[in-house]
Scaffold this motif. Sequence first.
Motif, PDB file in Angstrom:
ATOM      1  N   LEU A  31       9.689   1.245   2.250  1.00  0.00           N
ATOM      2  CA  LEU A  31      11.011   1.442   2.844  1.00  0.00           C
ATOM      3  C   LEU A  31      10.844   1.774   4.322  1.00  0.00           C
ATOM      4  O   LEU A  31       9.834   2.340   4.736  1.00  0.00           O
ATOM      5  N   LYS A  32      11.861   1.424   5.094  1.00  0.00           N
ATOM      6  CA  LYS A  32      11.871   1.835   6.501  1.00  0.00           C
ATOM      7  C   LYS A  32      11.982   3.355   6.552  1.00  0.00           C
ATOM      8  O   LYS A  32      12.482   3.991   5.623  1.00  0.00           O
ATOM      9  N   ALA A  33      11.513   3.925   7.655  1.00  0.00           N
ATOM     10  CA  ALA A  33      11.580   5.378   7.826  1.00  0.00           C
ATOM     11  C   ALA A  33      13.042   5.828   7.800  1.00  0.00           C
ATOM     12  O   ALA A  33      13.933   5.145   8.318  1.00  0.00           O
ATOM     13  N   ASN A  51      21.690   4.451   2.283  1.00  0.00           N
ATOM     14  CA  ASN A  51      21.415   3.044   2.555  1.00  0.00           C
ATOM     15  C   ASN A  51      19.957   2.749   2.926  1.00  0.00           C
ATOM     16  O   ASN A  51      19.674   2.182   3.989  1.00  0.00           O
ATOM     17  N   PRO A  52      18.986   3.102   2.066  1.00  0.00           N
ATOM     18  CA  PRO A  52      17.585   2.793   2.375  1.00  0.00           C
ATOM     19  C   PRO A  52      17.366   1.283   2.478  1.00  0.00           C
ATOM     20  O   PRO A  52      17.994   0.506   1.772  1.00  0.00           O
ATOM     21  N   GLN A  53      16.484   0.876   3.393  1.00  0.00           N
ATOM     22  CA  GLN A  53      16.216  -0.540   3.638  1.00  0.00           C
ATOM     23  C   GLN A  53      14.718  -0.834   3.494  1.00  0.00           C
ATOM     24  O   GLN A  53      13.877  -0.011   3.861  1.00  0.00           O
ATOM     25  N   ILE A  54      14.409  -2.021   2.990  1.00  0.00           N
ATOM     26  CA  ILE A  54      13.026  -2.462   2.840  1.00  0.00           C
ATOM     27  C   ILE A  54      12.450  -2.787   4.216  1.00  0.00           C
ATOM     28  O   ILE A  54      13.121  -3.362   5.063  1.00  0.00           O
ATOM     29  N   ASP A  55      11.192  -2.418   4.413  1.00  0.00           N
ATOM     30  CA  ASP A  55      10.502  -2.681   5.675  1.00  0.00           C
ATOM     31  C   ASP A  55       9.611  -3.914   5.530  1.00  0.00           C
ATOM     32  O   ASP A  55       9.309  -4.355   4.413  1.00  0.00           O
ATOM     33  N   GLU A  56       9.159  -4.443   6.651  1.00  0.00           N
ATOM     34  CA  GLU A  56       8.207  -5.552   6.638  1.00  0.00           C
ATOM     35  C   GLU A  56       6.908  -5.089   5.998  1.00  0.00           C
ATOM     36  O   GLU A  56       6.681  -3.892   5.830  1.00  0.00           O
ATOM     37  N   ARG A  57       6.054  -6.059   5.660  1.00  0.00           N
ATOM     38  CA  ARG A  57       4.758  -5.704   5.074  1.00  0.00           C
ATOM     39  C   ARG A  57       3.744  -6.785   5.376  1.00  0.00           C
ATOM     40  O   ARG A  57       4.093  -7.910   5.738  1.00  0.00           O
ATOM     41  N   ASP A  58       2.479  -6.426   5.221  1.00  0.00           N
ATOM     42  CA  ASP A  58       1.382  -7.377   5.339  1.00  0.00           C
ATOM     43  C   ASP A  58       0.923  -7.750   3.941  1.00  0.00           C
ATOM     44  O   ASP A  58       0.894  -6.901   3.037  1.00  0.00           O
ATOM     45  N   VAL A  59       0.580  -9.019   3.760  1.00  0.00           N
ATOM     46  CA  VAL A  59       0.127  -9.538   2.471  1.00  0.00           C
ATOM     47  C   VAL A  59      -1.146 -10.333   2.723  1.00  0.00           C
ATOM     48  O   VAL A  59      -1.178 -11.177   3.623  1.00  0.00           O
ATOM     49  N   THR A  60      -2.185 -10.072   1.948  1.00  0.00           N
ATOM     50  CA  THR A  60      -3.419 -10.847   2.060  1.00  0.00           C
ATOM     51  C   THR A  60      -3.573 -11.692   0.803  1.00  0.00           C
ATOM     52  O   THR A  60      -3.542 -11.173  -0.316  1.00  0.00           O
ATOM     53  N   ILE A  61      -3.707 -12.998   1.008  1.00  0.00           N
ATOM     54  CA  ILE A  61      -3.823 -13.944  -0.093  1.00  0.00           C
ATOM     55  C   ILE A  61      -5.150 -14.679   0.056  1.00  0.00           C
ATOM     56  O   ILE A  61      -5.481 -15.160   1.146  1.00  0.00           O
ATOM     57  N   THR A  62      -5.893 -14.756  -1.033  1.00  0.00           N
ATOM     58  CA  THR A  62      -7.199 -15.410  -0.999  1.00  0.00           C
ATOM     59  C   THR A  62      -7.089 -16.815  -1.579  1.00  0.00           C
ATOM     60  O   THR A  62      -6.600 -16.997  -2.694  1.00  0.00           O
ATOM     61  N   PHE A  63      -7.519 -17.777  -0.789  1.00  0.00           N
ATOM     62  CA  PHE A  63      -7.487 -19.186  -1.168  1.00  0.00           C
ATOM     63  C   PHE A  63      -8.906 -19.687  -1.395  1.00  0.00           C
ATOM     64  O   PHE A  63      -9.829 -19.268  -0.699  1.00  0.00           O
ATOM     65  N   THR A  99       9.608 -18.196  -3.574  1.00  0.00           N
ATOM     66  CA  THR A  99       9.148 -18.657  -2.269  1.00  0.00           C
ATOM     67  C   THR A  99       9.124 -17.467  -1.329  1.00  0.00           C
ATOM     68  O   THR A  99      10.135 -16.777  -1.162  1.00  0.00           O
ATOM     69  N   TYR A 100       7.974 -17.219  -0.731  1.00  0.00           N
ATOM     70  CA  TYR A 100       7.793 -16.137   0.231  1.00  0.00           C
ATOM     71  C   TYR A 100       7.877 -16.723   1.642  1.00  0.00           C
ATOM     72  O   TYR A 100       7.264 -17.741   1.921  1.00  0.00           O
ATOM     73  N   HIS A 101       8.633 -16.070   2.515  1.00  0.00           N
ATOM     74  CA  HIS A 101       8.766 -16.478   3.914  1.00  0.00           C
ATOM     75  C   HIS A 101       7.801 -15.612   4.722  1.00  0.00           C
ATOM     76  O   HIS A 101       8.047 -14.414   4.923  1.00  0.00           O
ATOM     77  N   LEU A 102       6.713 -16.216   5.172  1.00  0.00           N
ATOM     78  CA  LEU A 102       5.614 -15.470   5.778  1.00  0.00           C
ATOM     79  C   LEU A 102       5.318 -15.966   7.188  1.00  0.00           C
ATOM     80  O   LEU A 102       5.686 -17.075   7.564  1.00  0.00           O
ATOM     81  N   LEU A 103       4.599 -15.135   7.937  1.00  0.00           N
ATOM     82  CA  LEU A 103       4.084 -15.501   9.247  1.00  0.00           C
ATOM     83  C   LEU A 103       2.571 -15.350   9.201  1.00  0.00           C
ATOM     84  O   LEU A 103       2.056 -14.302   8.796  1.00  0.00           O
ATOM     85  N   TYR A 104       1.862 -16.404   9.597  1.00  0.00           N
ATOM     86  CA  TYR A 104       0.399 -16.345   9.602  1.00  0.00           C
ATOM     87  C   TYR A 104      -0.068 -15.318  10.622  1.00  0.00           C
ATOM     88  O   TYR A 104       0.413 -15.275  11.751  1.00  0.00           O
ATOM     89  N   SER A 105      -1.014 -14.485  10.214  1.00  0.00           N
ATOM     90  CA  SER A 105      -1.573 -13.481  11.116  1.00  0.00           C
ATOM     91  C   SER A 105      -3.015 -13.838  11.484  1.00  0.00           C
ATOM     92  O   SER A 105      -3.305 -14.170  12.624  1.00  0.00           O
ATOM     93  N   ARG A 125       2.193 -11.761   7.534  1.00  0.00           N
ATOM     94  CA  ARG A 125       3.220 -10.732   7.680  1.00  0.00           C
ATOM     95  C   ARG A 125       4.475 -11.264   6.997  1.00  0.00           C
ATOM     96  O   ARG A 125       4.848 -12.420   7.202  1.00  0.00           O
ATOM     97  N   GLU A 126       5.085 -10.437   6.174  1.00  0.00           N
ATOM     98  CA  GLU A 126       6.356 -10.778   5.547  1.00  0.00           C
ATOM     99  C   GLU A 126       7.425  -9.945   6.265  1.00  0.00           C
ATOM    100  O   GLU A 126       7.622  -8.774   5.938  1.00  0.00           O
ATOM    101  N   PRO A 127       8.096 -10.529   7.286  1.00  0.00           N
ATOM    102  CA  PRO A 127       9.006  -9.731   8.106  1.00  0.00           C
ATOM    103  C   PRO A 127      10.229  -9.218   7.345  1.00  0.00           C
ATOM    104  O   PRO A 127      10.762  -8.172   7.679  1.00  0.00           O
ATOM    105  N   ASN A 128      10.663  -9.943   6.309  1.00  0.00           N
ATOM    106  CA  ASN A 128      11.824  -9.510   5.535  1.00  0.00           C
ATOM    107  C   ASN A 128      11.577  -9.777   4.057  1.00  0.00           C
ATOM    108  O   ASN A 128      11.931 -10.839   3.539  1.00  0.00           O
ATOM    109  N   PRO A 129      10.980  -8.828   3.348  1.00  0.00           N
ATOM    110  CA  PRO A 129      10.687  -9.025   1.916  1.00  0.00           C
ATOM    111  C   PRO A 129      11.928  -9.244   1.055  1.00  0.00           C
ATOM    112  O   PRO A 129      11.813  -9.688  -0.086  1.00  0.00           O
TER     113      PRO A 129
END
Length: 133
Positions: A31-33, A51-63, A99-105, A125-129
């Motif tokens: 959650l956001k602070a 009104n708590p809100q979800i925060d962005e997060r980092d996700v590591t996926i192994t291919f 479907t996850y909307h991600l940004l390559y880091s 980075r998942e800017p909006n989970p």
Amino acid sequence: MANKINNKDLSYFGASILVSSYASLLTPSPLKAFVENADRSQPGTQVLVTNPQIDERDVTITFLIKGEDQADFLSKYNSFITELYKGSILLYIDDLSTTYHLLYSNVTQYDNYVLTACKLAVKFREPNPANRT
């Protein structure tokens, strides 16, 4: 149906997602602070918890990327990296019907297997989970 990256089957890249990556995808987002006020005239800290809100997060996926031979592997590997370098990634996971909307880091780990296969741990980075379809 199959797992996809930017609407292309992962098999096009000779790629598959290691099952251990599902833990990263299924881990709940933080959650956001909360809004806080540490007014010197009041004891403690006031915390607004409405009104708590979800925060962005980092996700590591192994291919795992495999080719029939060195030339096939390098072709598929380079195509996969080119797709990552587009920056904006739509990752469809068939088992989760999501479907996850991600940004390559970046790539955090690379293991090569005799130039016919490799394992890549890719950080996104998942800017909006909350934005999953």
